[in-house]
Scaffold this motif. Structure first.
Motif, PDB file in Angstrom:
ATOM      1  N   ASN A 187       0.731  -1.359  -0.136  1.00 51.40           N
ATOM      2  CA  ASN A 187       0.020   0.064  -0.099  1.00 51.40           C
ATOM      3  C   ASN A 187       0.671   1.034  -0.342  1.00 51.40           C
ATOM      4  O   ASN A 187       2.139   1.228   0.869  1.00 51.40           O
ATOM      5  N   TYR A 247      -4.745   6.067   9.411  1.00 50.30           N
ATOM      6  CA  TYR A 247      -5.145   5.935   7.830  1.00 50.30           C
ATOM      7  C   TYR A 247      -4.860   4.716   7.146  1.00 50.30           C
ATOM      8  O   TYR A 247      -5.785   4.219   5.899  1.00 50.30           O
ATOM      9  N   GLU A 251      -7.757   2.625   5.170  1.00 52.50           N
ATOM     10  CA  GLU A 251      -8.012   1.838   4.063  1.00 52.50           C
ATOM     11  C   GLU A 251      -7.531   0.624   3.311  1.00 52.50           C
ATOM     12  O   GLU A 251      -7.642   0.107   2.124  1.00 52.50           O
ATOM     13  N   THR A 252      -6.453  -0.270   4.221  1.00 52.55           N
ATOM     14  CA  THR A 252      -6.289  -1.072   3.774  1.00 52.55           C
ATOM     15  C   THR A 252      -6.826  -2.217   5.213  1.00 52.55           C
ATOM     16  O   THR A 252      -6.770  -2.831   4.505  1.00 52.55           O
ATOM     17  N   ASP A 666     -12.380  -1.406  -0.037  1.00 51.80           N
ATOM     18  CA  ASP A 666     -12.895  -0.221  -0.598  1.00 51.80           C
ATOM     19  C   ASP A 666     -13.838   0.524  -0.178  1.00 51.80           C
ATOM     20  O   ASP A 666     -14.870   1.057  -0.375  1.00 51.80           O
ATOM     21  N   TYR A 676     -18.365   2.517   3.725  1.00 49.46           N
ATOM     22  CA  TYR A 676     -17.308   1.894   3.677  1.00 49.46           C
ATOM     23  C   TYR A 676     -17.251   0.068   3.369  1.00 49.46           C
ATOM     24  O   TYR A 676     -18.311  -0.124   4.641  1.00 49.46           O
TER      25      TYR A 676
END
Length: 847
Positions: A187, A247, A251-252, A666, A676
């Motif tokens: 990432n 963050y 996101e991951t 995503d 989410y």
């Protein structure tokens, strides 16, 4: 060469520490000034040698990673042939040795800056720096003396690191590929988050070194001015590194948040809290001459807590308590020595200078309730208590190890629900911090001498806060009392600091507004955290009354929806459809549908079965080789809201052989909330698809047939002139049928092929994962009239693809991210101001 440079860096660090120690011992004696200068010059030369050696080690290790030298264990363990260059950078610091090197590099850079910016404090401060560097470089020394192992060598060979039989028969065996980078670390945040975090780690050493030097040289006051700008910048960078990690997690990872109170997260969060408290204590000391002992103690404690967090993370003491601690490389004893050495020195020198420090502080009564220092010290107390609560609970595995080594059994267990446990405590500390950061600003910038002045100062922001909070409460959104208090406190600190900001900007411009801006950011963050975590709403509830699998947890069965391919379902306010599997490829700006590709023996390459385009531009034609990225299966999920607006998300889920299903979300971002989405389960890709028995149908062009309950029409059959997949020659022939299938939401075209190659018949089936159909052109019975030609189509059917998916709405999360930007802006303004003050004072002293 790399190992030699590591040894050079270690020895040179020891030489630098000794030389600067000699310089510090002699610099206060005028008669020995020339000797002190000579020692400093000698130390600078060897610090340059040390820094060049470290740069050499870094350059060699990255060269080995970049060029895939898998005979080296570190390269094989963290890299692979298919990684892009930016992830090769992440490979460098994925392991313990690489992350130590990154930390050491930042110390080299910071040490060089200190040498050339503050010659007065150079000798004592750099003595501390060099001593720390010696300990850090010992961690990668990789020297074994008898039974004693000192450090872990990043350049150890595979045959020396792994007791594999293959190295006994072939010592020079080199693997063709490495194990690769952890998929969760692939990432872009992992390229920038670790360097930022380790720079924050490194910067905690600067105020520690100044505080230690002040105690050492009995110069108890002067160290604060040069240390304060470094502390502010360091807290800003360390905070930024922590926020980047949050963050990245958002996101991951698929736990649906940005902070999970993991022990490793806690071990970094606590030093940051104490560093912020240290900054406030130094500001209080500069204003009144008091809080000196607090400033000294907190600056020493910040760095020691960084060392403690390093011990927790890398010693293996956490075991399974943390999801992202490093594996134990047998360095736990060395790490403990590192921690105890500097803790012992700090405690001893603070104890020896305790009375002298108290004597250096101005005499006077304790601060009255209207005094500015009283309120700032109250804030320091709350910050320290918040850190202590987290530290005490996070250290439970350490308590168990200590008691085990004493022959006793403690067997304390970490909190089962870590998030709930820490939230329950930290919420109240957050309320206290919010209230104090609003109120204390008024006491700091205004002269408040009595209750009437206090009322005139506090009533306007309080009234605005209570009115705004009442409006929100009227909608019934907030009902939990603790949440109401946190929201009101966060709103208050924003309102109060806006008053302070406007007043300061009007009088002095922006240069004094760093604290007010930072506190506004903190208030916004607290409100964002409250709503995005406390009022996160799961919209993917299972309303079928059935469980998906007995192996799933109750939560997974209840909070996920089952989506069959192309079969829309209603999920709260959205009509949701799973539309297929995609994969990412090099030199392609989007994702490619998997059915458009034919796998090859190499999992990183595929052949295009059809033209692949994006936004009207053709990137691959049929037969082209497509270079795929590893660990990158994406699932197209289409959302249609109540107003008919459509958006598409591509959550990722990768079935990793070592780590199981790795899901990354995503996110559809809106101002008011984020949607989410992540995949919780997929069909097992290691299990071969179970195709039903082939059923043959004989049709002519234009005939209608049924394929897995879908209506289909054989539109045409045409000759194949060229086919790069089959590599047809002039003596070969091929036909392609075009079969139009009426799917639920769109029309599909399937293209099975029939070949005569090298005189032998061959077929190429067309598979539609969306429809659960494999179509094969089995035979051709030609007729004089082409329209009478009969084509035999073989049809295999299977269960359609599906995913099990979770979706949630996270309201006002953008306030959290906005708040982080505001906090960083505040740290920036404060850093510029304090550095300007330091330079101005230094210039006056030189004059």
């Amino acid at each position: 060469m790399g190992h030699l440079l590591v040894i050079v860096s270690f020895v040179s660090a020891l030489v630098v520490a000794f030389a600067y120690w000699k310089a510090a011992q002699t610099q206060l004696q005028p008669a020995l000034e020339a000797e002190s200068t000579g020692w400093k010059r000698f130390a600078r030369i060897h610090f340059a040698i040390h820094s060049m050696a470290i740069l050499g080690v870094i350059g060699i290790l990255f060269y080995l990673i970049y060029n895939h030298h898998y005979e080296y264990h570190y390269v094989w363990s963290h890299s692979s042939n298919q990684l892009p260059i930016y992830y090769m950078i992440s490979c460098f610091w994925e392991g313990q040795e690489g992350s130590f090197l990154l930390w050491i590099f930042w110390h080299c850079l910071l040490g060089g800056i200190l040498i050339y910016t503050n010659r007065k404090w150079e000798a004592p401060v750099m003595t501390v720096f060099a001593a720390v560097q010696a300990f850090l470089t010992s961690m990668i020394l990789g020297v074994v003396i008898g039974q004693l192992k000192i450090g872990s060598d990043p350049f150890i060979l595979m045959r020396d690191a792994l007791p594999s039989p293959i190295f006994q028969t072939n010592p020079n065996f080199v693997p063709e590929d490495g194990t690769g980078l952890n998929p969760l670390l692939q990432n872009y945040w992992m390229v920038i988050h670790p360097p930022t975090l380790f720079l924050g780690f490194a910067m905690t050493l600067v105020p520690f070194a100044y505080a230690f030097s002040g105690l050492w040289l009995r110069d108890f006051k002067a160290w604060v001015r040069p240390a304060l700008p470094w502390a502010i910048v360091g807290a800003g960078i360390l905070g930024l590194g922590i926020l980047m990690g949050g963050y990245w997690a958002y996101e991951t990872l698929n736990f649906g948040g940005y902070w999970n109170w993991d022990p490793v997260e806690n071990a970094v969060y606590v030093p940051w809290l104490i560093m912020v408290a240290a900054i406030h204590s130094m500001i209080a000391y500069k204003q009144s001459g008091k809080a000196l002992l607090t400033a000294l103690g907190l600056n020493l404690a910040t760095f020691l807590l960084i060392l403690y967090s390093t011990f927790l993370t890398r010693s293996g003491v956490l075991g399974d308590a943390s999801v992202h601690s490093f594996t134990d490389l047998g360095l736990s004893g060395q790490l403990l020595l590192y921690l105890l050495f500097f803790t012992f020195l700090s405690v001893v020198i603070l104890a020896l200078r305790w009375k002298a420090v108290q004597a250096a502080m101005p005499a006077g009564k304790s601060e009255a309730k209207y005094g500015r220092e009283f309120w700032i010290q109250l804030g320091i107390l709350v910050l320290c208590l918040a850190g202590l609560q987290v530290l005490a609970a996070t250290s439970i595995p350490v308590y168990n190890v200590i008691f085990d080594n004493l022959g006793l059994s403690l067997n304390l267990a970490p909190p089962e629900d870590a998030v709930g446990f820490y939230n329950a405590w930290q919420l109240w500390f957050a309320v206290g911090i919010a209230l104090l950061s609003g109120t204390a600003q008024f006491f700091w910038w205004k002269r408040v001498e009595d209750s009437q002045t206090l009322q005139r100062t506090l009533v306007p922001p309080l009234v605005i806060t209570l009115l705004a909070a009442s409006v929100v409460l009227a909608f019934g959104i907030l009902q939990n009392l603790s949440y109401i208090l946190l929201f009101t406190a966060g709103l208050y600190t924003v309102t109060a600091n806006v008053f302070v900001l406007v007043n300061l900007a009007r009088k002095s411009g922006l240069k004094l507004t760093g604290g007010a801006v930072t506190h506004i950011g903190v208030g916004l963050m607290l409100i964002g955290i409250l709503f995005s975590s406390g009022y996160s709403k799961i919209i993917s509830l299972n309303r079928t009354g059935k469980i998906y699998s007995e192996e799933f947890s109750t939560e997974t069965n209840a909070e996920n929806v089952l989506l069959w391919m192309n079969q829309p379902i209603q999920m709260q306010d959205y009509r949701v459809t799973y539309k297929g599997d995609y994969i990412a490829a090099r030199n392609f700006p989007h994702y490619i549908r998997k059915t458009a590709l034919m796998p090859t023996d190499d999992p990183y390459y595929a052949l295009a079965l059809e033209e692949v385009s994006y936004k009207g531009k053709v990137y691959f034609t049929r037969g082209d080789t497509v270079h795929l990225f590893p660990e990158n299966t994406y699932y197209e999920v289409e959302y249609r809201d109540a107003k008919g607006r459509i958006f598409t998300l591509f959550p990722r889920a990768q079935a990793n052989p070592q780590m199981g299903l790795l899901a990354s979300p995503d996110i559809y971002r809106k101002w008011g909330s984020d949607l989410y989405t992540h995949v919780s389960s997929i069909p097992d890709p290691t299990v071969e698809r179970n195709w039903g028995e082939m059923k043959e149908q004989q049709v002519r062009i234009g005939d209608t047939l049924f394929l897995n309950d879908y209506v289909a029409i054989l539109d045409k059959v045409h000759p194949i002139r060229e086919d790069r997949l089959m590599q047809l020659t002039a003596n070969d022939a091929g036909l392609e049928a075009e079969v139009r299938v009426m799917g639920e939401n769109r029309i599909y075209t399937m293209r099975p092929r029939f070949y005569i190659k090298d005189g032998q018949p061959a077929t190429q089936s067309d598979i539609s994962q969306d429809l659960g159909i494999r179509l094969t052109l089995r035979n051709i019975q030609p007729a004089e009239d082409p329209s009478a030609t009969v084509f035999t189509l073989g049809v295999n059917e299977t269960q359609k693809d599906y995913i099990i998916m979770k979706a949630m709405e996270k309201p006002l999360i953008n306030l959290l991210w906005l708040g982080t930007l505001v906090v960083m802006a505040g740290f920036g303004i404060a850093s510029v101001r304090r550095y300007t003050e330091f330079v101005s004072m230094r210039n006056k002293q030189m004059e």
